[in-house]
Design a protein around this motif. Structure first.
Motif, PDB file in Angstrom:
ATOM      1  N   ARG A 477      56.521 -22.804  16.092  1.00 54.49           N
ATOM      2  CA  ARG A 477      57.412 -21.751  15.605  1.00 54.49           C
ATOM      3  C   ARG A 477      58.407 -22.331  14.588  1.00 54.49           C
ATOM      4  NH1 ARG A 477      62.025 -19.648  18.013  1.00 54.49           N
ATOM      5  NH2 ARG A 477      61.547 -20.761  19.928  1.00 54.49           N
ATOM      6  N   ILE A 478      57.965 -22.416  13.338  1.00 52.02           N
ATOM      7  CA  ILE A 478      58.874 -22.802  12.258  1.00 52.02           C
ATOM      8  C   ILE A 478      58.605 -21.912  11.049  1.00 52.02           C
ATOM      9  CG2 ILE A 478      59.042 -25.250  12.965  1.00 52.02           C
ATOM     10  CD1 ILE A 478      57.237 -25.793  10.452  1.00 52.02           C
ATOM     11  N   VAL A 479      59.625 -21.862  10.186  1.00 56.71           N
ATOM     12  CA  VAL A 479      59.467 -21.108   8.942  1.00 56.71           C
ATOM     13  C   VAL A 479      59.307 -22.123   7.807  1.00 56.71           C
ATOM     14  CG1 VAL A 479      60.519 -19.482   7.322  1.00 56.71           C
ATOM     15  CG2 VAL A 479      60.912 -19.230   9.797  1.00 56.71           C
ATOM     16  N   ILE A 480      58.220 -22.020   7.078  1.00 56.64           N
ATOM     17  CA  ILE A 480      58.049 -22.884   5.909  1.00 56.64           C
ATOM     18  C   ILE A 480      58.528 -22.105   4.691  1.00 56.64           C
ATOM     19  CG2 ILE A 480      56.397 -24.165   4.492  1.00 56.64           C
ATOM     20  CD1 ILE A 480      54.547 -24.223   7.013  1.00 56.64           C
ATOM     21  N   ALA A 481      59.591 -22.597   4.071  1.00 59.85           N
ATOM     22  CA  ALA A 481      60.086 -21.946   2.851  1.00 59.85           C
ATOM     23  C   ALA A 481      59.569 -22.726   1.660  1.00 59.85           C
ATOM     24  CB  ALA A 481      61.608 -21.918   2.843  1.00 59.85           C
ATOM     25  N   VAL A 482      58.685 -22.134   0.891  1.00 55.86           N
ATOM     26  CA  VAL A 482      58.136 -22.830  -0.273  1.00 55.86           C
ATOM     27  C   VAL A 482      58.947 -22.427  -1.506  1.00 55.86           C
ATOM     28  CG1 VAL A 482      56.095 -23.312  -1.655  1.00 55.86           C
ATOM     29  CG2 VAL A 482      55.852 -22.772   0.782  1.00 55.86           C
ATOM     30  N   LEU A 483      59.694 -23.368  -2.034  1.00 61.58           N
ATOM     31  CA  LEU A 483      60.501 -23.116  -3.227  1.00 61.58           C
ATOM     32  C   LEU A 483      59.594 -23.360  -4.426  1.00 61.58           C
ATOM     33  CD1 LEU A 483      62.485 -23.749  -0.839  1.00 61.58           C
ATOM     34  CD2 LEU A 483      64.163 -24.299  -2.580  1.00 61.58           C
ATOM     35  N   ASP A 484      58.873 -22.309  -4.773  1.00 62.93           N
ATOM     36  CA  ASP A 484      57.745 -22.410  -5.700  1.00 62.93           C
ATOM     37  C   ASP A 484      58.213 -22.147  -7.129  1.00 62.93           C
ATOM     38  OD1 ASP A 484      55.413 -22.165  -7.102  1.00 62.93           O
ATOM     39  OD2 ASP A 484      54.515 -20.646  -5.792  1.00 62.93           O
ATOM     40  N   ASN A 485      58.603 -23.228  -7.816  1.00 66.45           N
ATOM     41  CA  ASN A 485      59.094 -23.035  -9.192  1.00 66.45           C
ATOM     42  C   ASN A 485      58.036 -23.405 -10.232  1.00 66.45           C
ATOM     43  OD1 ASN A 485      59.172 -25.758  -8.971  1.00 66.45           O
ATOM     44  ND2 ASN A 485      61.376 -25.980  -9.223  1.00 66.45           N
ATOM     45  N   ARG A 486      56.804 -23.457  -9.806  1.00 66.31           N
ATOM     46  CA  ARG A 486      55.615 -23.546 -10.668  1.00 66.31           C
ATOM     47  C   ARG A 486      55.468 -24.853 -11.424  1.00 66.31           C
ATOM     48  NH1 ARG A 486      53.266 -19.770  -8.105  1.00 66.31           N
ATOM     49  NH2 ARG A 486      51.805 -19.204  -9.762  1.00 66.31           N
ATOM     50  N   VAL A 487      56.325 -25.852 -11.102  1.00 65.80           N
ATOM     51  CA  VAL A 487      56.197 -27.176 -11.729  1.00 65.80           C
ATOM     52  C   VAL A 487      56.713 -28.242 -10.765  1.00 65.80           C
ATOM     53  CG1 VAL A 487      56.402 -26.618 -14.197  1.00 65.80           C
ATOM     54  CG2 VAL A 487      58.471 -26.906 -12.807  1.00 65.80           C
ATOM     55  N   GLU A 542      62.415 -11.405   8.258  1.00 65.44           N
ATOM     56  CA  GLU A 542      61.124 -11.127   8.915  1.00 65.44           C
ATOM     57  C   GLU A 542      60.515 -12.432   9.435  1.00 65.44           C
ATOM     58  OE1 GLU A 542      59.559  -8.235   9.403  1.00 65.44           O
ATOM     59  OE2 GLU A 542      61.149  -7.040   8.463  1.00 65.44           O
ATOM     60  N   ALA A 543      60.516 -13.432   8.583  1.00 68.11           N
ATOM     61  CA  ALA A 543      59.887 -14.701   8.942  1.00 68.11           C
ATOM     62  C   ALA A 543      60.597 -15.332  10.138  1.00 68.11           C
ATOM     63  CB  ALA A 543      59.904 -15.650   7.753  1.00 68.11           C
ATOM     64  N   LEU A 544      61.906 -15.223  10.144  1.00 68.15           N
ATOM     65  CA  LEU A 544      62.677 -15.835  11.235  1.00 68.15           C
ATOM     66  C   LEU A 544      62.429 -15.132  12.565  1.00 68.15           C
ATOM     67  CD1 LEU A 544      65.964 -16.521   9.242  1.00 68.15           C
ATOM     68  CD2 LEU A 544      64.691 -18.259  10.518  1.00 68.15           C
ATOM     69  N   ARG A 545      61.980 -13.896  12.499  1.00 65.35           N
ATOM     70  CA  ARG A 545      61.706 -13.145  13.737  1.00 65.35           C
ATOM     71  C   ARG A 545      60.329 -13.461  14.311  1.00 65.35           C
ATOM     72  NH1 ARG A 545      63.681  -8.314  10.813  1.00 65.35           N
ATOM     73  NH2 ARG A 545      65.903  -8.104  11.259  1.00 65.35           N
ATOM     74  N   CYS A 546      59.482 -14.168  13.523  1.00 62.61           N
ATOM     75  CA  CYS A 546      58.114 -14.436  13.975  1.00 62.61           C
ATOM     76  C   CYS A 546      58.082 -15.412  15.140  1.00 62.61           C
ATOM     77  CB  CYS A 546      57.295 -15.050  12.842  1.00 62.61           C
ATOM     78  SG  CYS A 546      56.709 -13.846  11.702  1.00 62.61           S
ATOM     79  N   ASP A 547      57.047 -15.273  15.964  1.00 62.89           N
ATOM     80  CA  ASP A 547      56.943 -16.137  17.126  1.00 62.89           C
ATOM     81  C   ASP A 547      56.115 -17.396  16.838  1.00 62.89           C
ATOM     82  OD1 ASP A 547      57.693 -16.723  19.664  1.00 62.89           O
ATOM     83  OD2 ASP A 547      55.834 -15.910  20.546  1.00 62.89           O
ATOM     84  N   GLY A 548      55.320 -17.364  15.804  1.00 57.72           N
ATOM     85  CA  GLY A 548      54.503 -18.532  15.459  1.00 57.72           C
ATOM     86  C   GLY A 548      54.934 -19.078  14.114  1.00 57.72           C
ATOM     87  N   PRO A 549      54.065 -19.886  13.493  1.00 58.09           N
ATOM     88  CA  PRO A 549      54.408 -20.399  12.168  1.00 58.09           C
ATOM     89  C   PRO A 549      54.430 -19.273  11.136  1.00 58.09           C
ATOM     90  CG  PRO A 549      52.159 -21.009  12.773  1.00 58.09           C
ATOM     91  CD  PRO A 549      52.765 -20.370  13.978  1.00 58.09           C
ATOM     92  N   SER A 550      55.386 -19.328  10.258  1.00 55.47           N
ATOM     93  CA  SER A 550      55.454 -18.325   9.195  1.00 55.47           C
ATOM     94  C   SER A 550      55.868 -19.026   7.912  1.00 55.47           C
ATOM     95  CB  SER A 550      56.473 -17.238   9.557  1.00 55.47           C
ATOM     96  OG  SER A 550      57.758 -17.812   9.662  1.00 55.47           O
ATOM     97  N   ALA A 551      55.712 -18.312   6.818  1.00 53.72           N
ATOM     98  CA  ALA A 551      56.096 -18.910   5.535  1.00 53.72           C
ATOM     99  C   ALA A 551      56.691 -17.849   4.617  1.00 53.72           C
ATOM    100  CB  ALA A 551      54.884 -19.559   4.860  1.00 53.72           C
ATOM    101  N   VAL A 552      57.683 -18.263   3.842  1.00 55.07           N
ATOM    102  CA  VAL A 552      58.197 -17.431   2.768  1.00 55.07           C
ATOM    103  C   VAL A 552      57.974 -18.216   1.482  1.00 55.07           C
ATOM    104  CG1 VAL A 552      60.180 -16.215   1.814  1.00 55.07           C
ATOM    105  CG2 VAL A 552      59.980 -16.522   4.293  1.00 55.07           C
TER     106      VAL A 552
END
Lengths: 629, 209
Positions: A477-487, A542-552
């Motif tokens: 149960r973690i949230v993966i935040a991908v800071l996707d700046n395309r480079v 939403e992601a923080l409310r998830c019970d399993g792995p999630s990602a934003v």
């Protein structure tokens, strides 16, 4: 306008890494491949800019191991390959390199690694000279751009002659110093690639073969050992009338020493040995030096690598010179050497007062420095991470979590800038991709707080996918935040798998982080625009409310890249009539494009503003709007 | 024959300090000198302090100016001149752009930010001569704020001429600018070079330190 394309005999002003790139041209390298990392990135970057004028494949790989894998395959086929990386990059590549050391490479294989004494790039002060002890591989440690260029050419010759991969090492000071380099001839090798099945060489699957390969590697090293005394990177100076004292120096310390010996006219008073091959060591030169002097000073940054080896040689020869360096506390093991540090040690060795000191001046200097306020590292104007971290904070607050009631693990790259005020997020920075594994470990330890792993797109693809897979596999149960700046932003905007172009500007497949994470089994994924605070905040909630792995996945191109591509939007401006001077925008966002007017109202520098619009979303009174075109 | 001439360029990331160091180095190379440039920027390329060491002469090998051996400090921001204090001595001269770039902490009043006068006084206490000019205004006059670095190059050229330190000629400086700036900014930069030169000439003839 690149300086690296000059003709033979021309003199060009080149940065250390540009000189390494030129060396690749002069060595007839067919493939240059690496992963960006300060202070090594400029080698591939320089080559990529001239790729259309040279016959070389120039590429950014997803990580250093993949780069060395590919370079090895290329060299197995009989052609010449260069792989480049920063200090910690060698850790990632080492799995392959340790093994390849046992193979006979047919084409030249050179690994360029740039270490960072002084931790300028904010990573460990790992001294990669020790990697030669672990892998047995030969290494040349260079001290200026000219030597860097020449060393690359030499390394390829030696690599092919002894059929062994060679390491060329520099440090930040050498990699980023610029000086005049005399160019040699550019070579173009026209070889036919070929690769024959020879499992006794190219696999380690049988203990017998493996040990035969090990034995052969040792033999190669012994042969090479007989050659290194004569290589130009090693030089011994003994004054005509001999000297009681001697200095041994390598890397940038040699440049500092040379300058001091020139300035104080000391060449006739000390013997000086410059060591360029840290493996194998120039044994003959070391012996000649030691036989003549009674006292030795060793100048090398970080660990006492040379010192230990020289002490061992002295003991073998039954010589007892007094050896000064790190082990007797004359010089530090931490941080980079400076001209002053070297001057003090040299003065101490020779019993001379070399430095001029003036107490009054020193006090005035210290006083002046004290008046200079620190410059906290800001996010750039328009940085998408500003939106991400602001939205992350808003989401956590709205869900009722105060500071300390959640954990954000950080990762390598611009992502880590979220640790600074006003965001104060990112509690950890360990290694590429580690934010995710650390988060899982904290969860396993029984910590029940929300855990967010903040990771950039390039870092995710580099080493974040295996831990993401692990999180999906075990439903962590973690949230993966991908800071996707395309480079790959921090190191100078090299392309990442999200960019859609290659190192040389060719078209490439766009790989989306959300699609990859979904394929890995992360089921709950939201994609949001970090310039849209409401959208990004809701995604985090939403992601923080998830019970399993999630990602934003927060997608928005790096603002500096956007500016270069002319993609910035109309800047914003503050209506001074409506601005109440509450400073909420400045305190929440810390945008360098904003300041306060003498009247205490927020102001936006229209030249610096990229039009991201976050301030307008933050302003509680609607005083900020887009300026008229 | 110059043995050692050390120029330190202190700036904030994005101000063009690194480009300025390259321009001076190119110009020095054109004049036939040995030249070395060293940089201290760490992670602070964007908005952080940047120090470029330009070292000219037959006796320089290292990329860093040794403590107290800076001959000329070109500071593109006042506080960055203070930050470079360790390289200064009473023999150093400082060319200072007056316009400030306070960090957010100073804007919000969390940390004090020295005034121009305080900066100059602190530098004078080390024993340095200081010439300051509003390079931002001159850069805007030349056509763009981006030319601020070349305004300061103009000031450096004027200082060298006044001190008869003929290391770099105006022709070499112009040529180096031509080779170093994007062509659409070339005209503005050449104007900036001239404006910086004239401004410092004027201020040197009217007042010293």
């Amino acid at each position: 306008m690149s300086g690296i394309l000059g003709g033979e005999g021309e003199h060009r002003l080149l940065m250390g890494n540009e000189a390494i790139a030129r060396g690749a041209l002069e060595a007839g390298v067919g493939l240059a491949i690496g992963y960006p990392g300060t202070p090594s990135s400029e080698v591939i970057q320089t080559l990529s800019r001239v790729a259309d004028q040279i016959s070389m494949r120039v590429e950014w790989a997803v990580n250093e191991k993949v780069a060395v894998d590919i370079a090895t395959g290329y060299a197995y086929a009989g052609l010449r390959a260069l792989a480049t990386m920063k200090n910690a990059g060698l850790n990632v590549a080492s799995d392959t390199l340790m093994s390849v050391a046992y193979s006979d490479v047919k084409g030249g294989l050179v690994i360029y690694v740039a270490d960072d004494p002084g931790a300028h790039a904010g990573m460990e002060e790992q001294d990669n000279r020790w990697f030669t002890r672990l892998s047995l591989l030969p290494m040349i440690d260079v001290s200026d751009p000219q030597e860097g260029k020449d060393a690359v050419v030499m390394a390829f010759e030696l690599s092919e002659e002894y059929e062994v991969p060679m390491l060329v090492r520099s440090t930040t000071r050498v990699a980023h110093m610029t000086s005049i380099v005399e160019l040699g001839p550019v070579r173009e090798l026209r070889r036919t690639p070929g690769f024959e099945r020879d499992i006794r060489r190219y696999t380690r699957a049988s203990p017998k073969w493996c040990m035969e390969q090990h034995e052969r590697l040792n033999e190669k090293l012994k042969l090479l050992s007989g050659r290194v005394d004569g290589l130009p990177v090693n030089r011994l100076h003994i004054p005509e009338d001999g000297a009681e004292r001697g200095v041994v120096a390598s890397g940038i310390s040699w440049s500092y020493l040379r300058e001091l010996l020139d300035r104080h006219g000391l060449w006739d008073r000390v013997a000086a040995l410059k060591i360029g091959t840290v493996n194998p060591l120039p044994r003959g030169l070391i012996e000649r030096l030691m036989e003549g002097v009674g006292e030795l000073l060793i100048l090398e940054e970080l660990e006492p690598y040379l010192e230990l080896h020289l002490r061992a040689v002295a003991s073998e020869l039954d010589l007892r010179p007094i050896i000064h360096g790190k082990m007797d506390g004359w010089l530090p093991r931490v941080g980079e050497y400076t001209p002053e540090l070297v001057e003090r040690a040299l003065g101490r060795l020779l019993g001379l007062e070399l430095e001029r000191s003036n107490r009054e001046v020193e006090e005035a200097r210290a006083e002046a420095l004290k008046q200079a306020p620190r410059r906290p590292l800001p996010l750039c104007p328009g940085c998408p991470h500003r939106g991400t971290y602001t939205a992350m904070r808003m989401a956590l607050r709205e869900l009722g979590y105060k500071d300390g009631e959640f954990i954000v693990t950080g990762d390598i790259g611009c992502t880590i800038l979220g640790m600074h005020p006003p965001f104060n997020l990112c509690w950890t920075e360990v290694s590429m991709g580690a934010s995710i594994g650390l988060g899982i470990g904290l969860r396993y330890a029984g910590i029940d707080k929300p855990i967010i792993a903040a990771i950039g797109d390039s870092t995710l693809f580099h080493a974040g996918l295996p831990p993401a897979l692990n999180s999906a596999w075990h439903r962590s149960r973690i949230v993966i935040a991908v800071l996707d700046n395309r480079v790959t932003a921090m190191t100078g905007h090299q392309p990442s798998p999200t960019s859609g172009y290659t190192a040389t500007g060719g078209e490439a497949k766009v790989i989306e982080a959300d699609e990859v994470l979904r394929a890995l089994g992360v089921e709950h994924i939201w994609v949001a625009d970090p310039y849209n605070l409401e959208e990004a905040k809701e995604a985090f909630k939403e992601a923080l409310r998830c019970d399993g792995p999630s990602a934003v996945v927060l997608k928005r191109v790096c603002a500096l890249v956007a500016r270069r591509m002319g993609l910035t939007e109309q800047p914003y401006r503050v209506d001074p009539e409506r601005c109440t001077g509450c400073q909420l925008c400045l305190r929440t966002l810390a945008c360098p494009a904003m300041t306060l007017s003498p009247e205490g109202k927020a102001e936006i520098d229209g030249e610096a503003c990229t039009g991201c619009g976050l301030c307008a979303q933050i302003c509680p009174v609607g005083a900020i709007g887009r300026s008229e075109p | 024959m110059i043995r050692e001439h050390n120029i330190l360029i202190a700036s904030v990331g994005g101000q063009g300090g690194i480009t300025l160091s390259r321009i001076i180095a190119r110009a020095a190379m054109k004049m036939g000198y040995r030249v070395i440039v060293g940089e201290t920027l760490g992670m602070a390329q964007r908005g952080g302090p940047v120090q470029s060491h330009v070292r000219i002469g037959s006796q320089v090998y290292g990329p860093l100016i040794p403590e107290g051996r800076c001959h000329i400090l070109i500071a593109l921001e006042p506080v960055e001149a203070l930050r470079a204090a360790r390289y200064l001595s009473p023999e150093s001269t400082i060319l200072l752009n007056e316009t400030v770039l306070p960090p957010i902490t100073a804007i919000l009043g969390e940390v004090p930010y020295p005034t121009l006068r305080e900066v100059v006084e602190a530098l004078n206490r080390i024993g340095c001569g200081v010439y300051h000019l509003n390079a931002e205004k001159l850069a805007l006059e030349a056509g763009s704020k981006r030319c601020l670095n070349v305004v300061m190059l103009g000031a450096y050229m004027a200082y060298m001429e006044a001190e008869r330190l003929n290391i770099i000629t105006m022709e070499a400086a112009e040529e180096a600018v031509r080779e170093s700036v994007p062509s659409r900014y070339l005209e503005a930069n050449l104007r900036a070079l001239k404006l910086g030169y004239e401004a410092l000439m004027k201020s040197m003839s009217s007042s010293a330190y």
